[in-house]
Design a protein around this motif. Structure first.
Motif, PDB file in Angstrom:
ATOM      1  N   ARG A 197       0.813  -1.215   0.000  1.00 42.51           N
ATOM      2  CA  ARG A 197       0.000   0.000   0.000  1.00 42.51           C
ATOM      3  C   ARG A 197       0.844   1.260   0.000  1.00 42.51           C
ATOM      4  NH1 ARG A 197      -0.304   2.728   4.513  1.00 42.51           N
ATOM      5  NH2 ARG A 197      -2.240   3.694   3.904  1.00 42.51           N
ATOM      6  N   ARG A 198       2.145   1.111   0.188  1.00 41.68           N
ATOM      7  CA  ARG A 198       2.991   2.302   0.134  1.00 41.68           C
ATOM      8  C   ARG A 198       4.225   2.038  -0.714  1.00 41.68           C
ATOM      9  NH1 ARG A 198       5.882   2.608   5.988  1.00 41.68           N
ATOM     10  NH2 ARG A 198       6.333   0.393   6.240  1.00 41.68           N
ATOM     11  N   GLN A 199       5.103   3.007  -0.781  1.00 43.28           N
ATOM     12  CA  GLN A 199       6.296   2.891  -1.610  1.00 43.28           C
ATOM     13  C   GLN A 199       6.994   1.550  -1.388  1.00 43.28           C
ATOM     14  OE1 GLN A 199       8.013   5.897  -3.179  1.00 43.28           O
ATOM     15  NE2 GLN A 199      10.127   5.202  -3.272  1.00 43.28           N
ATOM     16  N   ALA A 200       7.228   0.841  -2.479  1.00 41.49           N
ATOM     17  CA  ALA A 200       7.836  -0.482  -2.385  1.00 41.49           C
ATOM     18  C   ALA A 200       9.292  -0.390  -1.953  1.00 41.49           C
ATOM     19  CB  ALA A 200       7.727  -1.185  -3.731  1.00 41.49           C
ATOM     20  N   THR A 201       9.728  -1.367  -1.171  1.00 43.08           N
ATOM     21  CA  THR A 201      11.114  -1.404  -0.710  1.00 43.08           C
ATOM     22  C   THR A 201      11.758  -2.726  -1.094  1.00 43.08           C
ATOM     23  OG1 THR A 201      10.664  -2.435   1.429  1.00 43.08           O
ATOM     24  CG2 THR A 201      10.429  -0.032   1.300  1.00 43.08           C
ATOM     25  N   LEU A 202      13.042  -2.815  -0.830  1.00 45.92           N
ATOM     26  CA  LEU A 202      13.772  -4.035  -1.173  1.00 45.92           C
ATOM     27  C   LEU A 202      13.216  -5.255  -0.454  1.00 45.92           C
ATOM     28  CD1 LEU A 202      17.492  -2.841  -1.301  1.00 45.92           C
ATOM     29  CD2 LEU A 202      15.986  -3.442  -3.200  1.00 45.92           C
ATOM     30  N   THR A 203      12.790  -5.085   0.756  1.00 42.30           N
ATOM     31  CA  THR A 203      12.260  -6.239   1.483  1.00 42.30           C
ATOM     32  C   THR A 203      10.996  -6.777   0.805  1.00 42.30           C
ATOM     33  OG1 THR A 203      10.899  -4.908   2.967  1.00 42.30           O
ATOM     34  CG2 THR A 203      13.150  -5.327   3.665  1.00 42.30           C
ATOM     35  N   HIS A 204      10.268  -5.896   0.155  1.00 44.37           N
ATOM     36  CA  HIS A 204       9.079  -6.346  -0.565  1.00 44.37           C
ATOM     37  C   HIS A 204       9.485  -7.169  -1.777  1.00 44.37           C
ATOM     38  CE1 HIS A 204       7.229  -2.438   1.226  1.00 44.37           C
ATOM     39  NE2 HIS A 204       7.219  -3.420   2.100  1.00 44.37           N
ATOM     40  N   VAL A 205      10.561  -6.732  -2.438  1.00 49.02           N
ATOM     41  CA  VAL A 205      11.092  -7.515  -3.551  1.00 49.02           C
ATOM     42  C   VAL A 205      11.534  -8.882  -3.040  1.00 49.02           C
ATOM     43  CG1 VAL A 205      12.824  -7.621  -5.371  1.00 49.02           C
ATOM     44  CG2 VAL A 205      11.874  -5.414  -4.685  1.00 49.02           C
ATOM     45  N   ASP A 206      12.225  -8.869  -1.917  1.00 51.87           N
ATOM     46  CA  ASP A 206      12.679 -10.124  -1.306  1.00 51.87           C
ATOM     47  C   ASP A 206      11.518 -11.080  -1.111  1.00 51.87           C
ATOM     48  OD1 ASP A 206      15.221  -9.131  -1.100  1.00 51.87           O
ATOM     49  OD2 ASP A 206      14.999  -8.476   0.976  1.00 51.87           O
ATOM     50  N   ALA A 228       2.422  -1.591  -6.233  1.00 53.34           N
ATOM     51  CA  ALA A 228       2.542  -0.577  -5.182  1.00 53.34           C
ATOM     52  C   ALA A 228       2.314   0.784  -5.806  1.00 53.34           C
ATOM     53  CB  ALA A 228       3.924  -0.642  -4.525  1.00 53.34           C
ATOM     54  N   PRO A 229       2.065   1.814  -4.981  1.00 55.52           N
ATOM     55  CA  PRO A 229       1.881   3.152  -5.556  1.00 55.52           C
ATOM     56  C   PRO A 229       3.147   3.670  -6.229  1.00 55.52           C
ATOM     57  CG  PRO A 229       1.751   3.210  -3.152  1.00 55.52           C
ATOM     58  CD  PRO A 229       1.755   1.785  -3.547  1.00 55.52           C
ATOM     59  N   ALA A 230       4.299   3.235  -5.781  1.00 58.66           N
ATOM     60  CA  ALA A 230       5.546   3.711  -6.362  1.00 58.66           C
ATOM     61  C   ALA A 230       6.681   2.788  -5.935  1.00 58.66           C
ATOM     62  CB  ALA A 230       5.833   5.147  -5.926  1.00 58.66           C
ATOM     63  N   ALA A 231       7.830   2.940  -6.588  1.00 56.99           N
ATOM     64  CA  ALA A 231       9.011   2.161  -6.229  1.00 56.99           C
ATOM     65  C   ALA A 231      10.263   2.963  -6.567  1.00 56.99           C
ATOM     66  CB  ALA A 231       9.018   0.827  -6.967  1.00 56.99           C
ATOM     67  N   SER A 232      11.262   2.827  -5.739  1.00 57.21           N
ATOM     68  CA  SER A 232      12.520   3.521  -5.999  1.00 57.21           C
ATOM     69  C   SER A 232      13.262   2.832  -7.139  1.00 57.21           C
ATOM     70  CB  SER A 232      13.387   3.509  -4.739  1.00 57.21           C
ATOM     71  OG  SER A 232      13.802   2.195  -4.461  1.00 57.21           O
ATOM     72  N   GLU A 233      14.285   3.486  -7.660  1.00 57.79           N
ATOM     73  CA  GLU A 233      15.071   2.911  -8.741  1.00 57.79           C
ATOM     74  C   GLU A 233      15.745   1.620  -8.298  1.00 57.79           C
ATOM     75  OE1 GLU A 233      15.114   3.632 -11.966  1.00 57.79           O
ATOM     76  OE2 GLU A 233      13.478   4.909 -11.285  1.00 57.79           O
ATOM     77  N   GLY A 234      16.231   1.613  -7.074  1.00 60.38           N
ATOM     78  CA  GLY A 234      16.877   0.412  -6.553  1.00 60.38           C
ATOM     79  C   GLY A 234      15.930  -0.773  -6.541  1.00 60.38           C
ATOM     80  N   VAL A 235      14.696  -0.505  -6.197  1.00 60.54           N
ATOM     81  CA  VAL A 235      13.700  -1.567  -6.165  1.00 60.54           C
ATOM     82  C   VAL A 235      13.428  -2.078  -7.573  1.00 60.54           C
ATOM     83  CG1 VAL A 235      11.238  -1.994  -5.788  1.00 60.54           C
ATOM     84  CG2 VAL A 235      12.606  -0.875  -4.020  1.00 60.54           C
ATOM     85  N   ALA A 238      16.314  -4.187  -8.703  1.00 64.05           N
ATOM     86  CA  ALA A 238      16.290  -5.493  -8.042  1.00 64.05           C
ATOM     87  C   ALA A 238      15.219  -6.388  -8.647  1.00 64.05           C
ATOM     88  CB  ALA A 238      16.072  -5.327  -6.532  1.00 64.05           C
ATOM     89  N   LEU A 239      14.087  -5.802  -8.979  1.00 65.41           N
ATOM     90  CA  LEU A 239      13.013  -6.584  -9.600  1.00 65.41           C
ATOM     91  C   LEU A 239      13.470  -7.142 -10.945  1.00 65.41           C
ATOM     92  CD1 LEU A 239       9.894  -4.345  -8.841  1.00 65.41           C
ATOM     93  CD2 LEU A 239      10.239  -6.699  -8.069  1.00 65.41           C
ATOM     94  N   GLU A 240      14.093  -6.284 -11.760  1.00 64.77           N
ATOM     95  CA  GLU A 240      14.550  -6.733 -13.073  1.00 64.77           C
ATOM     96  C   GLU A 240      15.540  -7.884 -12.960  1.00 64.77           C
ATOM     97  OE1 GLU A 240      16.056  -3.531 -15.459  1.00 64.77           O
ATOM     98  OE2 GLU A 240      14.232  -2.344 -15.146  1.00 64.77           O
TER      99      GLU A 240
ATOM    100  N   THR B 174      26.107  -1.239   1.133  1.00 61.42           N
ATOM    101  CA  THR B 174      26.227  -1.553  -0.284  1.00 61.42           C
ATOM    102  C   THR B 174      24.882  -1.244  -0.954  1.00 61.42           C
ATOM    103  OG1 THR B 174      25.342  -3.789  -0.423  1.00 61.42           O
ATOM    104  CG2 THR B 174      27.532  -3.543   0.548  1.00 61.42           C
ATOM    105  N   PRO B 175      24.895  -1.181  -2.281  1.00 58.89           N
ATOM    106  CA  PRO B 175      23.630  -0.894  -2.980  1.00 58.89           C
ATOM    107  C   PRO B 175      22.576  -1.978  -2.748  1.00 58.89           C
ATOM    108  CG  PRO B 175      25.520  -0.593  -4.426  1.00 58.89           C
ATOM    109  CD  PRO B 175      26.030  -1.262  -3.200  1.00 58.89           C
ATOM    110  N   TYR B 176      23.002  -3.151  -2.346  1.00 60.34           N
ATOM    111  CA  TYR B 176      22.050  -4.236  -2.156  1.00 60.34           C
ATOM    112  C   TYR B 176      21.789  -4.504  -0.680  1.00 60.34           C
ATOM    113  CZ  TYR B 176      22.581  -4.895  -7.110  1.00 60.34           C
ATOM    114  OH  TYR B 176      22.584  -4.686  -8.467  1.00 60.34           O
TER     115      TYR B 176
END
Lengths: 270, 270
Positions: A197-206, A228-235, A238-240, B174-176
């Motif tokens: 429901r909020r900005q996606a983070t790496l843990t969500h990708v995990d 999610a409503p949005a995601a950072s570039e890092g996220v 990581a998804l890709e 790190t970035p990850y």
DNA sequence: ACCTCCATTTCGGGA
DNA sequence: TCCCGAAGTGGAGGT
């Protein structure tokens, strides 16, 4: 006027009012009595005092003298609030047994619980105010804009994720985590959707990746989508790398919870 | 006695006492004045009242009539506590601007903040008690048994993890994700350690696995170790499948924080 | 300001 | 009871 209670009883059965007692600058025995009788009567107790706090349990802590507000709830909750900060500086969750003792003539509030075995000890050096009230509150909190509401929205509007998406299952539990939404895409490929429901983070990708890694051993062509409503570039990166996808549902961005004409605003009472 | 304040001033400059005012069953204008003047004076305000709460921001909520305790702190914190539960049923973190208004003759407390744009509105239907106190609290919280303490212990006792382990780095970003501890084992292999102070969960495995997956692309023989007091079977299985390891540090199990003769108990003040 | 991660997280739901 | 994940998470620390 020290220790003299100011009692205000309920004035009518039609509109009952909190019965309350206030003790101004009370003596030690008054404080002890208010606490023990208040706990016994299932009252809410508030204490304004200069105090010291010791804590021992999952961690251990000590807080020197300072002015705080102590809250004792009938369910065993014990809160010690400083004049600043959202969170209590010391606390004990519901289920705690609240007792009293004295130390060097000062009243002491003790909150003890098991599992985990923890104790909070509040040594009251100077009590400015001590109150007990009989509080009654059964109203349910009605909250909208939670992740559950977002799930509902997606179940009812799968096309918002992707045209042709057919939802097959909601909240499936597996040994490698739970899936929010299981669906098929327009080509019949399995789609696993993780909703935030909020900005996606790496843990969500995990979280999505953990499940997909397992799932793809038997369904190599399965797709995984983080919604999610949005995601950072890092996220997104990581998804890709994990061959997962992102779908932004900007309707659910913060400060946009009161969208009309959708079901998101339907209250879902406890 | 309605609305009559009971003032208790500081009695000595040697041992100052919280200056406090209590208003019993106050009229609307008294409540409004206490709040606005209390906020202006940086006092802590407590209100015992039957009230209604509306919230709108990241989510939206409504809470019907019930008896609650409202806390307004000089840093802008606004807390609405029910008679049960550790957490406030409604709140506004520090930085909130607290104002008042009236609705149908009832006093209303409003907490508004930006970023995120959120409003909590507390409609006070019947105020049993309204207090303002001048609270002063500068004592630092001394806390031990945190994850930082566990890090310290591991840095000083790497053999507890594994004989021959040599710690090379602590908290590398790190970035990850960030690594808690970077070390070499007795054979010179790189070892990445993720430390948890409580029972390990799947998300902790994710965190380590996320980094290790990246790290192993350039260091295929690198080891990843999750260090925690305990781990569930699901966690251990997930670790194995990701070719990661688990080391249980039972010294740090709950209820064992007060180990003597180690550095874990050393206080680390704010 | 964004991002990441800890927290004495608490809380609720499901097995 | 344990386990897992959400939360209006809050809060700290780094970039």
């Amino acid at each position: 006027m020290n220790g003299e209670p100011h009692v205000e009883a309920a004035r009518s059965s039609i509109q009952p009012v909190m019965r309350s007692e206030v003790f101004h600058d009370p003596a030690t025995d008054v404080v002890l009595d208010v606490i023990s009788s208040g706990v016994a009567a299932a009252d809410v107790i508030t204490i304004h005092a200069t105090c010291e706090v010791e804590y021992e349990g999952r961690a251990a802590g000590y807080l020197g003298l300072g002015d705080r507000i102590i809250l004792c709830k009938p369910d065993g909750t014990l809160l010690v609030h400083r004049p600043t900060g959202n969170d209590p500086v010391n606390w004990q969750p519901p289920g705690t047994t609240i007792t009293t003792e004295t130390e060097d003539g000062n009243p002491v509030v003790i909150g003890r619980r098991a599992n985990p075995d923890e104790v909070v000890r509040v040594v009251l050096h100077t009590v400015a105010l001590c109150t007990r009230v009989d509080a009654d509150d059964t109203a349910p909190l009605e909250l909208s804009g939670t992740e559950a509401d977002m799930h509902q929205y997606i179940l009812e509007h799968p096309d918002e994720i992707e045209p042709g998406l057919r939802v097959l299952e909601h909240e499936r539990d597996t040994p490698y985590g739970s899936i929010d939404v299981y669906a098929n895409d327009s080509e019949g490929r399995p789609v696993v959707i993780e909703v935030k429901r909020r900005q996606a983070t790496l843990t969500h990708v995990d979280q999505l990746n953990r499940y997909m890694t397992q799932y793809r051993t038997s369904n190599p062509n399965a797709r995984g989508i983080l919604v999610a409503p949005a995601a950072s570039e890092g996220v997104k990166r990581a998804l890709e790398e994990a061959e997962l996808e992102f779908v932004g549902l900007s309707e659910f961005a913060a400060q946009n919870t009161n969208v009309s004409s959708t079901t998101i605003n339907d209250f879902t009472p406890d």
